[in-house]
Design an enzyme around this catalytic site. Structure first.
Site, PDB file in Angstrom:
ATOM      1  N   VAL A 172       0.825  -1.210   0.000  1.00 40.30           N
ATOM      2  CA  VAL A 172       0.000   0.000   0.000  1.00 40.30           C
ATOM      3  C   VAL A 172       0.863   1.267   0.000  1.00 40.30           C
ATOM      4  O   VAL A 172       0.673   2.169  -0.813  1.00 40.30           O
ATOM      5  CB  VAL A 172      -0.958   0.002   1.219  1.00 40.30           C
ATOM      6  CG1 VAL A 172      -1.611   1.360   1.411  1.00 40.30           C
ATOM      7  CG2 VAL A 172      -2.040  -1.050   1.014  1.00 40.30           C
ATOM      8  N   GLU A 190      -7.643   2.521   2.448  1.00 40.09           N
ATOM      9  CA  GLU A 190      -7.203   2.197   1.091  1.00 40.09           C
ATOM     10  C   GLU A 190      -7.958   0.970   0.584  1.00 40.09           C
ATOM     11  O   GLU A 190      -8.116  -0.003   1.300  1.00 40.09           O
ATOM     12  CB  GLU A 190      -5.690   1.920   1.105  1.00 40.09           C
ATOM     13  CG  GLU A 190      -5.104   1.619  -0.241  1.00 40.09           C
ATOM     14  CD  GLU A 190      -5.501   2.657  -1.292  1.00 40.09           C
ATOM     15  OE1 GLU A 190      -5.179   3.838  -1.119  1.00 40.09           O
ATOM     16  OE2 GLU A 190      -6.148   2.284  -2.290  1.00 40.09           O
ATOM     17  N   LEU A 219      -7.210  -0.429  -2.655  1.00 34.50           N
ATOM     18  CA  LEU A 219      -6.535  -1.034  -3.822  1.00 34.50           C
ATOM     19  C   LEU A 219      -6.432  -2.548  -3.677  1.00 34.50           C
ATOM     20  O   LEU A 219      -6.485  -3.084  -2.571  1.00 34.50           O
ATOM     21  CB  LEU A 219      -5.149  -0.424  -4.030  1.00 34.50           C
ATOM     22  CG  LEU A 219      -4.070  -0.592  -2.947  1.00 34.50           C
ATOM     23  CD1 LEU A 219      -3.462  -1.980  -2.931  1.00 34.50           C
ATOM     24  CD2 LEU A 219      -2.986   0.441  -3.159  1.00 34.50           C
ATOM     25  N   LYS A 255     -14.137   0.393   5.480  1.00 30.28           N
ATOM     26  CA  LYS A 255     -13.097  -0.498   4.941  1.00 30.28           C
ATOM     27  C   LYS A 255     -13.368  -1.953   5.339  1.00 30.28           C
ATOM     28  O   LYS A 255     -13.333  -2.866   4.523  1.00 30.28           O
ATOM     29  CB  LYS A 255     -11.722  -0.030   5.442  1.00 30.28           C
ATOM     30  CG  LYS A 255     -10.575  -0.947   5.112  1.00 30.28           C
ATOM     31  CD  LYS A 255     -10.332  -1.064   3.616  1.00 30.28           C
ATOM     32  CE  LYS A 255      -9.402  -2.217   3.320  1.00 30.28           C
ATOM     33  NZ  LYS A 255      -9.199  -2.463   1.910  1.00 30.28           N
ATOM     34  N   ASN A 309     -14.402  -5.279   2.861  1.00 27.07           N
ATOM     35  CA  ASN A 309     -13.667  -6.542   2.784  1.00 27.07           C
ATOM     36  C   ASN A 309     -14.497  -7.711   3.314  1.00 27.07           C
ATOM     37  O   ASN A 309     -14.437  -8.821   2.777  1.00 27.07           O
ATOM     38  CB  ASN A 309     -12.342  -6.446   3.548  1.00 27.07           C
ATOM     39  CG  ASN A 309     -11.253  -5.853   2.671  1.00 27.07           C
ATOM     40  OD1 ASN A 309     -11.499  -5.498   1.516  1.00 27.07           O
ATOM     41  ND2 ASN A 309     -10.049  -5.744   3.197  1.00 27.07           N
ATOM     42  N   CYS A 350      -5.184  -9.397   3.527  1.00 24.94           N
ATOM     43  CA  CYS A 350      -6.303  -8.556   3.986  1.00 24.94           C
ATOM     44  C   CYS A 350      -7.528  -9.329   4.463  1.00 24.94           C
ATOM     45  O   CYS A 350      -7.898  -9.228   5.628  1.00 24.94           O
ATOM     46  CB  CYS A 350      -6.697  -7.578   2.891  1.00 24.94           C
ATOM     47  SG  CYS A 350      -5.407  -6.373   2.574  1.00 24.94           S
ATOM     48  N   LYS A 381      -3.232 -14.882  -5.226  1.00 21.69           N
ATOM     49  CA  LYS A 381      -3.999 -14.524  -6.414  1.00 21.69           C
ATOM     50  C   LYS A 381      -3.015 -14.178  -7.521  1.00 21.69           C
ATOM     51  O   LYS A 381      -1.821 -14.012  -7.243  1.00 21.69           O
ATOM     52  CB  LYS A 381      -4.954 -13.367  -6.133  1.00 21.69           C
ATOM     53  CG  LYS A 381      -4.261 -12.043  -5.819  1.00 21.69           C
ATOM     54  CD  LYS A 381      -5.306 -11.076  -5.392  1.00 21.69           C
ATOM     55  CE  LYS A 381      -5.245  -9.799  -6.145  1.00 21.69           C
ATOM     56  NZ  LYS A 381      -6.257  -8.845  -5.827  1.00 21.69           N
TER      57      LYS A 381
END
Ligand SMILES: NC(=O)c1ccc[n+]([C@@H]2O[C@H](COP(=O)([O-])OP(=O)(O)OC[C@H]3O[C@@H](n4cnc5c(N)ncnc54)[C@H](O)[C@@H]3O)[C@@H](O)[C@H]2O)c1
Length: 435
Positions: free
Chosen positions: A11, A149, A151, A205, A209, A261, A322
């Site tokens: 990040v 964030e 991203l 946030k 998620n 995350c 991933k």
């Protein structure tokens, strides 16, 4: 604007570089001396598509630099972003020691009005705690804001440069105006800047998620049911995803979510809820389904070859959690490989970017191969764990001749079962009838 970004991970480094790319002067700070030395020498310590080139250009043009000296960086900046890690503690809570330490150091070093924006993912209420620490250490006015964030690794630059939204949790008009101005370069589309209170920003946030993690666990649970009743998850997904209220994104069955995350953020949200007397049972279920899903692969392999895998060699394509990243944190491959090794199998693995990180974890317990076909040599089956693009259209003839038996276990549903049948592979995939 002069900006300091504290933390140079996925990040911090991406944020700092993108802020520099839009014309700001950015100093990136880290406590990891080796990381800073590597960056100063022009080496980017993580793999993120397009990042290296952007870092190089902005360093060359004098807008981006790296240091371990936080005080010196803050003296030259009016805005700082804290993007340090917030890893999971043993009890599931987010570990905030890095955030707190960085905030205190920023406060102590500021030489005038300063905006301190917390970009790390932090539990609700953290901004209040940061504000207290800052108030004790600062000699000047410091506005503490939450700018979470969103991203994604693998498309981090694109996400940062063209975000779906910017969320600013702020109680100061001056800080909000500065943060709006800083992000204006990335919002030439009509995507919104959502200015809300810091607690709501922090929760936004986690809510995002958690919802994504639940979608993955939902589709994986549906996939298990499809397997049990002989239905096809890809068809079910198409049918349900066509409903605009549902949509088809983030509904791909697989071997479970991983990464730095979702697992930790789901845990941290369960923990926050429990601290306030709430049992977030939906999330606990999502987590349970995910833990079970990570074991899907080894289960299928044992069903096919028998429980004892001694003497079996398995080729494995994809280690990262991933595609388009080298990140191995909480990757499903960790669970799959451990289970296969425990059952006595030998594993020959390939990943386009994550081999070095995986080698640090497995050492010589796994053999690593720079080429995906090399991993197949002498193997009894191919296992696919990460949907890298280069695995989508392989040379099936070559796979067939290199494997000792034509068996593919596909944890990402990359291939058409009808084609696999025509090519005479034994083909297992998720939520679809084996052929
Ligand atoms: N990785 C992602 O895709 C992603 C996306 C959105 C949000 N986040 C959140 O952003 C935060 C950072 O994530 P990351 O993946 O970039 O972490 P990371 O582990 O890749 O990097 C964190 C960096 O911070 C440094 N650091 C730790 N304490 C420090 C301190 N006191 N001063 C200076 N540097 C310090 C570490 O040395 C490390 O280089 C986390 O809270 C994470 O949840 C991550």
């Amino acid at each position: 604007m002069n900006i300091t970004v504290v933390g140079t991970g996925y990040v911090g480094l991406v944020s700092g570089t993108c802020f520099a790319e839009s014309g700001n002067e950015v100093i990136c700070v880290d406590i990891d001396q080796d990381r800073i030395e590597a960056l100063q020498a022009g080496r980017v310590p993580i793999y993120e598509p397009g990042l290296e080139e952007l870092v190089r250009r902005n360093v060359k043009e004098g807008r981006l630099s790296f240091t371990t000296d936080l005080s010196a960086a803050i003296e030259m900046s009016m805005v700082s972003f804290i993007a340090v890690g917030t890893p999971m503690s043993v009890n599931g809570a987010a570990n905030l020691s890095g955030v707190m330490r960085a905030a205190e150091d920023v406060a102590r070093a500021a030489r005038g009005y300063h905006v301190l924006a917390v970009k790390s993912t932090v539990p609700v209420g953290t901004n209040d705690r940061v504000r207290e620490v800052v108030a004790r250490a600062a000699k000047h006015r410091i506005d503490v804001c939450s700018v979470p964030e969103f991203l994604k690794e693998g498309s981090a630059i694109e996400d940062f440069m063209r975000p779906d939204r910017i969320v600013i949790g702020s109680t100061s008009e001056q800080a909000t105006a500065i943060l709006r101005e800083l992000h204006a370069a990335f919002l030439r589309t009509d995507n919104p800047v959502i200015v809300i209170d810091p607690k709501s920003a922090e929760l936004t946030k986690y809510a995002s998620n958690a919802m994504l993690a639940m979608r993955i666990s939902f589709i994986n649970e549906m996939a298990s049911l499809c397997e049990a009743v002989g239905a096809e998850i890809s068809d079910v997904r198409r049918g349900m995803g066509a409903d605009k209220r549902i949509g088809s994104q983030f509904l791909f069955p697989g071997v479970g979510y991983g990464g730095s995350c979702f697992p930790k953020d789901v845990q941290a949200l369960i923990f926050s809820a429990a601290e306030h007397g709430l049992d977030f049972s939906l999330l606990r279920a999502a987590e349970q389904v995910n833990a079970r899903q990570k074991r899907w692969m080894a289960g299928r392999v044992r069903e096919h070859f028998g429980a004892d895998l001694k003497g079996r060699t398995l080729a494995l394509w994809g280690l990262a959690f991933k595609p388009r990243t080298d990140d191995m944190r909480e990757a499903p491959s960790l669970t799959v490989i451990e289970e296969l090794l425990a059952a006595g199998a030998r594993v020959r693995a390939h990943d386009p970017e994550a081999i070095e990180n995986a080698r640090r974890i497995f050492g010589d317990r796994v053999s690593f191969h720079a080429n995906n076909y090399e991993a197949l040599a002498g193997s009894d089956a191919l296992i696919i764990l990460t949907e890298w693009n280069e695995f989508r259209h392989p040379n099936f003839q070559r796979i067939r001749t290199m494997l000792t038996s034509p068996v593919i276990f596909d944890g990402r549903n990359l291939y058409d079962p009808a084609l696999m049948k025509a090519l005479e592979f034994r083909y297992y995939s998720i939520g679809r009838t084996p052929v």
